[in-house]
Structure formats: C-alpha cells, structure tokens
Design a protein around this motif. Sequence first.
Motif, PDB file in Angstrom:
ATOM      1  N   GLY A   8       0.790  -1.218   0.000  1.00  0.00           N
ATOM      2  CA  GLY A   8       0.000   0.000   0.000  1.00  0.00           C
ATOM      3  C   GLY A   8       0.822   1.268   0.000  1.00  0.00           C
ATOM      4  O   GLY A   8       0.395   2.304  -0.526  1.00  0.00           O
ATOM      5  N   ALA A   9       2.020   1.196   0.560  1.00  0.00           N
ATOM      6  CA  ALA A   9       2.837   2.402   0.695  1.00  0.00           C
ATOM      7  C   ALA A   9       3.210   3.012  -0.645  1.00  0.00           C
ATOM      8  O   ALA A   9       3.349   4.232  -0.762  1.00  0.00           O
ATOM      9  N   GLU A  10       3.372   2.189  -1.691  1.00  0.00           N
ATOM     10  CA  GLU A  10       3.815   2.726  -2.968  1.00  0.00           C
ATOM     11  C   GLU A  10       2.786   3.665  -3.588  1.00  0.00           C
ATOM     12  O   GLU A  10       3.130   4.512  -4.413  1.00  0.00           O
ATOM     13  N   VAL A  11       1.542   3.540  -3.167  1.00  0.00           N
ATOM     14  CA  VAL A  11       0.494   4.467  -3.623  1.00  0.00           C
ATOM     15  C   VAL A  11       0.175   5.480  -2.532  1.00  0.00           C
ATOM     16  O   VAL A  11       0.199   6.689  -2.757  1.00  0.00           O
ATOM     17  N   GLN A  12      -0.107   4.981  -1.331  1.00  0.00           N
ATOM     18  CA  GLN A  12      -0.649   5.839  -0.288  1.00  0.00           C
ATOM     19  C   GLN A  12       0.366   6.828   0.271  1.00  0.00           C
ATOM     20  O   GLN A  12      -0.010   7.898   0.748  1.00  0.00           O
ATOM     21  N   ARG A  13       1.649   6.499   0.191  1.00  0.00           N
ATOM     22  CA  ARG A  13       2.678   7.406   0.710  1.00  0.00           C
ATOM     23  C   ARG A  13       3.441   8.123  -0.398  1.00  0.00           C
ATOM     24  O   ARG A  13       4.409   8.828  -0.131  1.00  0.00           O
ATOM     25  N   ALA A  14       2.966   7.950  -1.621  1.00  0.00           N
ATOM     26  CA  ALA A  14       3.541   8.713  -2.730  1.00  0.00           C
ATOM     27  C   ALA A  14       3.152  10.183  -2.579  1.00  0.00           C
ATOM     28  O   ALA A  14       2.045  10.511  -2.145  1.00  0.00           O
ATOM     29  N   VAL A  15       4.060  11.075  -2.937  1.00  0.00           N
ATOM     30  CA  VAL A  15       3.822  12.513  -2.802  1.00  0.00           C
ATOM     31  C   VAL A  15       3.210  13.041  -4.093  1.00  0.00           C
ATOM     32  O   VAL A  15       3.678  12.736  -5.202  1.00  0.00           O
ATOM     33  N   ARG A  16       2.188  13.842  -3.936  1.00  0.00           N
ATOM     34  CA  ARG A  16       1.511  14.423  -5.100  1.00  0.00           C
ATOM     35  C   ARG A  16       2.351  15.552  -5.701  1.00  0.00           C
ATOM     36  O   ARG A  16       2.571  16.579  -5.066  1.00  0.00           O
ATOM     37  N   ALA A  17       2.763  15.368  -6.926  1.00  0.00           N
ATOM     38  CA  ALA A  17       3.576  16.393  -7.588  1.00  0.00           C
ATOM     39  C   ALA A  17       2.765  17.648  -7.887  1.00  0.00           C
ATOM     40  O   ALA A  17       3.325  18.740  -8.007  1.00  0.00           O
ATOM     41  N   ASP A  18       1.437  17.517  -8.000  1.00  0.00           N
ATOM     42  CA  ASP A  18       0.596  18.662  -8.349  1.00  0.00           C
ATOM     43  C   ASP A  18       0.076  19.412  -7.129  1.00  0.00           C
ATOM     44  O   ASP A  18      -0.710  20.346  -7.263  1.00  0.00           O
ATOM     45  N   ASP A  19       0.492  19.004  -5.937  1.00  0.00           N
ATOM     46  CA  ASP A  19      -0.008  19.609  -4.708  1.00  0.00           C
ATOM     47  C   ASP A  19       1.034  20.563  -4.139  1.00  0.00           C
ATOM     48  O   ASP A  19       2.140  20.130  -3.787  1.00  0.00           O
ATOM     49  N   PRO A  20       0.708  21.867  -4.026  1.00  0.00           N
ATOM     50  CA  PRO A  20       1.688  22.810  -3.474  1.00  0.00           C
ATOM     51  C   PRO A  20       2.163  22.440  -2.079  1.00  0.00           C
ATOM     52  O   PRO A  20       3.279  22.768  -1.681  1.00  0.00           O
ATOM     53  N   GLU A  21       1.299  21.732  -1.315  1.00  0.00           N
ATOM     54  CA  GLU A  21       1.671  21.334   0.036  1.00  0.00           C
ATOM     55  C   GLU A  21       2.485  20.038   0.059  1.00  0.00           C
ATOM     56  O   GLU A  21       2.933  19.619   1.129  1.00  0.00           O
ATOM     57  N   ARG A  22       2.639  19.425  -1.111  1.00  0.00           N
ATOM     58  CA  ARG A  22       3.420  18.189  -1.220  1.00  0.00           C
ATOM     59  C   ARG A  22       2.913  17.096  -0.275  1.00  0.00           C
ATOM     60  O   ARG A  22       3.677  16.378   0.374  1.00  0.00           O
ATOM     61  N   ARG A  23       1.602  16.981  -0.203  1.00  0.00           N
ATOM     62  CA  ARG A  23       1.008  15.944   0.636  1.00  0.00           C
ATOM     63  C   ARG A  23       1.096  14.581  -0.048  1.00  0.00           C
ATOM     64  O   ARG A  23       1.107  14.478  -1.274  1.00  0.00           O
ATOM     65  N   THR A  24       1.107  13.546   0.767  1.00  0.00           N
ATOM     66  CA  THR A  24       1.012  12.199   0.222  1.00  0.00           C
ATOM     67  C   THR A  24      -0.430  11.921  -0.200  1.00  0.00           C
ATOM     68  O   THR A  24      -1.368  12.637   0.183  1.00  0.00           O
ATOM     69  N   ILE A  25      -0.604  10.848  -0.979  1.00  0.00           N
ATOM     70  CA  ILE A  25      -1.955  10.458  -1.394  1.00  0.00           C
ATOM     71  C   ILE A  25      -2.804  10.112  -0.173  1.00  0.00           C
ATOM     72  O   ILE A  25      -3.969  10.496  -0.063  1.00  0.00           O
ATOM     73  N   GLY A  26      -2.224   9.370   0.782  1.00  0.00           N
ATOM     74  CA  GLY A  26      -2.972   9.025   1.985  1.00  0.00           C
ATOM     75  C   GLY A  26      -3.416  10.249   2.755  1.00  0.00           C
ATOM     76  O   GLY A  26      -4.555  10.332   3.230  1.00  0.00           O
ATOM     77  N   ALA A  27      -2.519  11.227   2.897  1.00  0.00           N
ATOM     78  CA  ALA A  27      -2.874  12.463   3.598  1.00  0.00           C
ATOM     79  C   ALA A  27      -3.960  13.222   2.852  1.00  0.00           C
ATOM     80  O   ALA A  27      -4.838  13.847   3.472  1.00  0.00           O
ATOM     81  N   THR A  28      -3.935  13.173   1.526  1.00  0.00           N
ATOM     82  CA  THR A  28      -4.972  13.825   0.728  1.00  0.00           C
ATOM     83  C   THR A  28      -6.331  13.198   1.007  1.00  0.00           C
ATOM     84  O   THR A  28      -7.340  13.906   1.144  1.00  0.00           O
ATOM     85  N   MET A  29      -6.387  11.878   1.104  1.00  0.00           N
ATOM     86  CA  MET A  29      -7.654  11.206   1.401  1.00  0.00           C
ATOM     87  C   MET A  29      -8.167  11.610   2.781  1.00  0.00           C
ATOM     88  O   MET A  29      -9.362  11.851   2.969  1.00  0.00           O
TER      89      MET A  29
END
Length: 290
Positions: free
Chosen positions: A169-190
């Motif tokens: 799960g980490a390879e998706v959920q802890r990936a950092v969003r390149a389009d997010d100015p806050e550089r949040r991970t996907i999991g944090a975005t959810m």
Amino acid sequence: MTREVTSEVTLEPFGTRLRRAMDERGPLCVGIDPHAALLDSWGLADDIAGLERFTYTVVEALAGTVAVFKPQAAFFERFGSRGVAVLERATADLRTAGGLVVMDAKRGDIGSTMAAYAEAFLRPGAPLFSDALTVSPYLGYGSLKPAVDLARASGAGLFVLALTSNPEGAEVQRAVRADDPERRTIGATMLAHLAEENAGETPMGSFGAVVGATLGDLSAFDLGINGPLLAPGIGAQGATPADLPKVFGAAVGNVVPNVSRAVLKEGPDAGALRGAAERYANEIREAVGG
C-alpha cells in the motif's frame, strides 16, 4: 437510473449511531472472515453448509453484544449466489440484533458503476444494505461521489482506504503528489477529503478512513478527521490494544479496532467466542481510556 432513497427508511447518521454503539457495547469490531483454513479449524467443510454453520454461529453468539461487525464479502461471494444469500441473512440478523454492519467490499469505480455499487450496499431496502461500506478511492476521491451522496442521504457511512497495513500500500498511499503545493502524500490527501466531509458533524461524522493498527507512529499524518478510523491488524496481525494510543494519538477515541481471527479461532463454541470478544472489548476500552 439511480433509485431515490425512500423517506420511510430514515436512519440517524452513521457517525451518531456508531458512537452510541461503541459507548454502549465497547469499541470493538469483529471481522467475519470465513476462509477455508478457519472453517477447517472449526471442523467444517469448505462448502456452503460449512459457511452457513460458521456464519450463523458467529451471528448468534455475538450479535447482541458486539458493537460492529465487518463481514468480508469475498469469502461469501466465492460460493456464488448461495454464499451471497448467507451474507444477506447474516447482515439482516446482525442489524436486527443491534449490531452495526460495515460491509468490507472495497468497492471503487466511476460514474454509473460506482452508483450501482453504492445502491447494492447503501440503499435502504437493498438485500445487502449495510450501515457502512469500505471503498477504494484510487480512481480519485471524486469517483466516490455517488457513494458519498447515497450514504449521506440514507444515514449510512463509508470507510475509505487511506493508510492500509499491507506493505504494498505504501507505494500508492505514501507517494507525494507532484501537483499539490503542500506536497502531501496520497494518503494524507484522502484524510483531508474526509475531514471536509465531516466538518461540523457531532458527535462525529459518518465518513471514516481505514488506517492499519500495525503501522506504528502516524504522527506525521493528521488523523483528526472528525470521523471514525477503522483499524485492522489487532490480534493475528501482531498489533495489540495497548498499541492504539501510540499509533493514533489524540484521535484514538474515534478508532474502531477490528479483530478477526483472534476472536473467530475460539469457535465453534459460542461461549468461547463471546468470552474472546468481551476480553478484547475490555482491553481496548482500557487502552483508549473509554
């Protein structure tokens, strides 16, 4: 065409009902996972008769005392229509006895297909109507809108996969969003999306996250979503009730700890099943200060 939610079935919001059930019965979710090895440990065949005996024994033993149940739909679906019929009856019987049912089906799709999944589990009157449904947001959180809308209208809830305990799960959920100015991970975005869904709701919102109890310190994530946190991993996967405050911090009061094999292995003796569930509920209550 999506059916309208009938006004004759009006439930309190899932978050309200969940808080009350946890306060009254203890903060425990028991998974119902009739996989082949567990049926065999009960002395049952891996067939529809074994499935029925296993499922109805668990329901009869625990439905009146445990707050939340999480049937894993796949273990019933593998038997075809007869297995789904067992799941339908178990879901109805659990809810009639006052237990809340979180259907663990992890549905996720777009448009009319997501709407159909939502109708199957979240439309009042549907054969598999459940108090909440696990869903996958990895086609984009917005793809869940049909389920969010129907859950809100029917008084049901959702548990969105956010920080799961499986290593992959980490390879998706802890990936950092390149389009997010806050550089949040996907999991944090959810988690942020869920906080928005639950804003202003009391005693808590109805839109929760699945967050593994085996993940260790999660202080880097804002788990304060004002909603429930379904936490698998206690028992056979290695986490203990004592780990919960360390993992979830200030959000521990909204955690719904799930225990499956550590309770189910005590069957088929109904008294042993009840005893195991009671022990875990008491240990969790002590650990979280509830």
